[in-house]
Scaffold this active site. Structure first.
Site, mmCIF file in Angstrom:
data_model
loop_
_atom_site.group_PDB
_atom_site.id
_atom_site.type_symbol
_atom_site.label_atom_id
_atom_site.label_comp_id
_atom_site.label_asym_id
_atom_site.label_seq_id
_atom_site.Cartn_x
_atom_site.Cartn_y
_atom_site.Cartn_z
ATOM 1 N N GLY A 10 51.153 34.000 35.979
ATOM 2 C CA GLY A 10 49.771 33.503 35.264
ATOM 3 C C GLY A 10 49.118 34.332 34.474
ATOM 4 O O GLY A 10 49.234 35.619 34.731
ATOM 5 N N ARG A 72 56.554 31.757 34.713
ATOM 6 C CA ARG A 72 56.767 32.029 36.115
ATOM 7 C C ARG A 72 58.503 32.115 36.331
ATOM 8 O O ARG A 72 59.032 32.293 37.365
ATOM 9 C CB ARG A 72 56.244 31.021 36.994
ATOM 10 N N ASP A 104 52.149 39.893 42.082
ATOM 11 C CA ASP A 104 53.277 40.119 43.173
ATOM 12 C C ASP A 104 54.586 39.463 42.954
ATOM 13 O O ASP A 104 55.475 40.292 43.133
ATOM 14 C CB ASP A 104 52.484 39.793 44.588
ATOM 15 N N THR A 126 46.140 40.169 37.853
ATOM 16 C CA THR A 126 45.946 39.074 38.543
ATOM 17 C C THR A 126 44.629 38.766 38.572
ATOM 18 O O THR A 126 43.702 39.908 38.951
ATOM 19 C CB THR A 126 46.608 38.979 39.909
ATOM 20 N N VAL A 127 44.186 37.695 38.392
ATOM 21 C CA VAL A 127 42.478 37.430 38.522
ATOM 22 C C VAL A 127 42.276 37.248 39.967
ATOM 23 O O VAL A 127 41.147 37.444 40.497
ATOM 24 C CB VAL A 127 42.293 35.906 37.956
ATOM 25 N N ASP A 128 43.285 37.138 41.013
ATOM 26 C CA ASP A 128 42.962 37.096 42.476
ATOM 27 C C ASP A 128 42.460 38.242 43.038
ATOM 28 O O ASP A 128 42.048 38.525 44.038
ATOM 29 C CB ASP A 128 44.155 36.518 42.939
ATOM 30 N N ASP A 130 44.382 40.429 44.332
ATOM 31 C CA ASP A 130 45.158 40.399 45.772
ATOM 32 C C ASP A 130 46.079 41.512 45.871
ATOM 33 O O ASP A 130 46.839 41.419 46.879
ATOM 34 C CB ASP A 130 45.621 39.125 46.177
ATOM 35 N N ARG A 172 44.260 32.147 45.082
ATOM 36 C CA ARG A 172 45.420 31.970 45.728
ATOM 37 C C ARG A 172 45.048 32.034 47.277
ATOM 38 O O ARG A 172 44.086 31.387 47.694
ATOM 39 C CB ARG A 172 46.449 32.748 45.376
HETATM 40 O O1 F6P Z 1 47.712 33.989 40.776
HETATM 41 C C1 F6P Z 1 46.593 33.448 39.574
HETATM 42 C C2 F6P Z 1 46.217 31.989 39.996
HETATM 43 O O2 F6P Z 1 45.481 31.853 38.979
HETATM 44 C C3 F6P Z 1 45.917 31.519 41.121
HETATM 45 O O3 F6P Z 1 44.496 31.874 41.416
HETATM 46 C C4 F6P Z 1 46.176 30.395 41.205
HETATM 47 O O4 F6P Z 1 46.394 29.457 42.478
HETATM 48 C C5 F6P Z 1 47.461 30.061 40.521
HETATM 49 O O5 F6P Z 1 47.537 31.225 39.570
HETATM 50 C C6 F6P Z 1 47.439 28.766 39.693
HETATM 51 O O6 F6P Z 1 48.816 28.931 38.881
HETATM 52 P P1 F6P Z 1 49.428 27.893 37.660
HETATM 53 O O7 F6P Z 1 48.898 28.400 36.407
HETATM 54 O O8 F6P Z 1 50.702 28.118 37.890
HETATM 55 O O9 F6P Z 1 48.896 26.665 37.825
#
Ligand code: F6P
Length: 342
Positions: A10, A72, A104, A126-128, A130, A172
């Site tokens: 992402g 991804r 990750d 990562t924005v998360d 984590d 997440r």
């Molecule tokens: O890992 C970053 C994140 O933005 C999560 O917070 C979220 O669940 C996910 O990616 C969303 O993924 P996508 O961009 O594939 O919808």
């Protein structure tokens, strides 16, 4: 040296600042040459890349997203011998090493490639927030700023209409964005995956705020599942790493609050807004420092390792450390926030 760079997973504000840091330092100090693979590992597999001379990164540090594109995809999909394909395309282009910028999933792939003999170093993003091996990831600060501003806006409209506003933020399976933005905005309750409240507990905090004449503001992390949730509460699809594709829990929670308390409630899912836009100054600096350190790591033969923030210092750690465990919100941080609920 000739170095390949990719951004994968992402997107996240600060990716361009890493690319800029890498290219400027590599060019000035080592006369490195760079190519940027398009759309993460997809570009490596398809040998699809752009050259990255220094002039190409001029001014990009303040721009969100990634000039390289991202995806991804990963080289081990469909049972392919990903490492052999990567090795062949690196040889074709005389690439000495790859800098993989990602979360990750990306770092897991980078480590797998490293174990198969590919010279790769990692930069965590990562924005998360984590990733356990680094104190903070760039992108997190920007996401918290955006979420906080959005929560302030929701509070204003909630106040005007005397409604309970339920806002869902990303993260997440961890609650860092919810914890930080919820605290910053003075939410009346924050629902985290790590310490799941029951719906009754959430309602009790909402009622307490309501009884004091406040329009309740509820912040819910997308990965939150109520402690008393019925079996199959949200039924999320799984992604390519077997992780749930979260989204929409606020839309389930808001009607439940309305039904139980009789308080008109509205749900807002902030979604990808949190990942777009310009990085904050904090994230630009962190991303740039990680980028410049990644160049040193390549030159010091630090393959199989990742740059990381520890305290105020940039260090490097084995990639295996980055993928071993997720960094969740610790109990002390939860207790600290919980005192303010209601
Ligand atoms: O890992 C970053 C994140 O933005 C999560 O917070 C979220 O669940 C996910 O990616 C969303 O993924 P996508 O961009 O594939 O919808």
């Amino acid at each position: 040296m000739k170095i390949g760079i990719l951004t994968s997973g992402g997107d996240c504000p600060g990716l361009n600042a890493v690319i800029r840091g890498v290219v400027i330092k590599g060019d000035k100090l080592f006369e490195d040459e760079f190519i940027g693979y398009r759309d993460g590992w997809r570009g490596v597999i398809d040998n699809d890349y752009m050259t990255l001379p220094r002039r190409r990164v001029r001014g990009i540090g303040r721009i969100g997203g990634t000039i390289l594109g991202t995806s991804r995809s990963n080289p081990f999909h469909d049972g392919e011998d990903g490492a052999a394909i990567v090795r062949r395309h690196m040889d074709d282009n005389d690439i000495d090493g790859i800098i993989a910028i990602g979360g990750d999933g990306t770092l897991f792939t980078a480590n797998r490639l490293y174990e198969a003999g590919i010279p790769v170093v990692g930069v965590p993003k990562t924005v998360d927030n984590d990733l356990d091996a680094t104190d903070y990831t760039f992108g997190f600060n920007t996401a918290v700023e955006i979420a906080t501003e959005s929560l302030d806006r929701l509070r204003m409209t909630g106040d005007s209409h005397h409604r309970c506003m339920v806002a869902e933020v990303m993260g997440r399976s961890v609650g860092w964005i919810a914890l930080h933005s919820g605290m910053a905005a003075g939410a009346h309750v924050i629902a985290l995956p790590e310490f799941p409240l029951t719906i009754d507990e959430i309602c009790a905090y909402v009622k307490s705020a309501w009884d004091r004449g406040r329009a309740p503001l509820v912040v819910v992390a997308e990965g939150y599942v109520p402690k008393d949730a019925p079996e199959g509460f949200m039924n999320y699809e799984l992604d390519e790493f077997g992780r749930p594709r979260f989204g929409g829990v606020a839309e389930v929670l808001a009607p439940l609050i309305e039904e139980r308390l009789g308080i008109e409630s509205r749900a807002t899912v902030l979604g990808h807004i949190q990942r777009g836009g310009e990085p904050t100054g904090y994230d630009r600096v962190l991303a740039t420092r990680l980028g410049t350190a990644a160049v040193d790591l390549v030159h010091n033969n630090g393959f199989g390792r990742m740059v990381a923030l520890r305290g105020t210092e940039i260090v490097d750690v084995p990639l295996t450390e980055a993928i071993n465990s997720l960094k969740s919100v610790p109990r002390a941080r939860w207790e600290e926030a919980k005192v303010l609920f209601g």
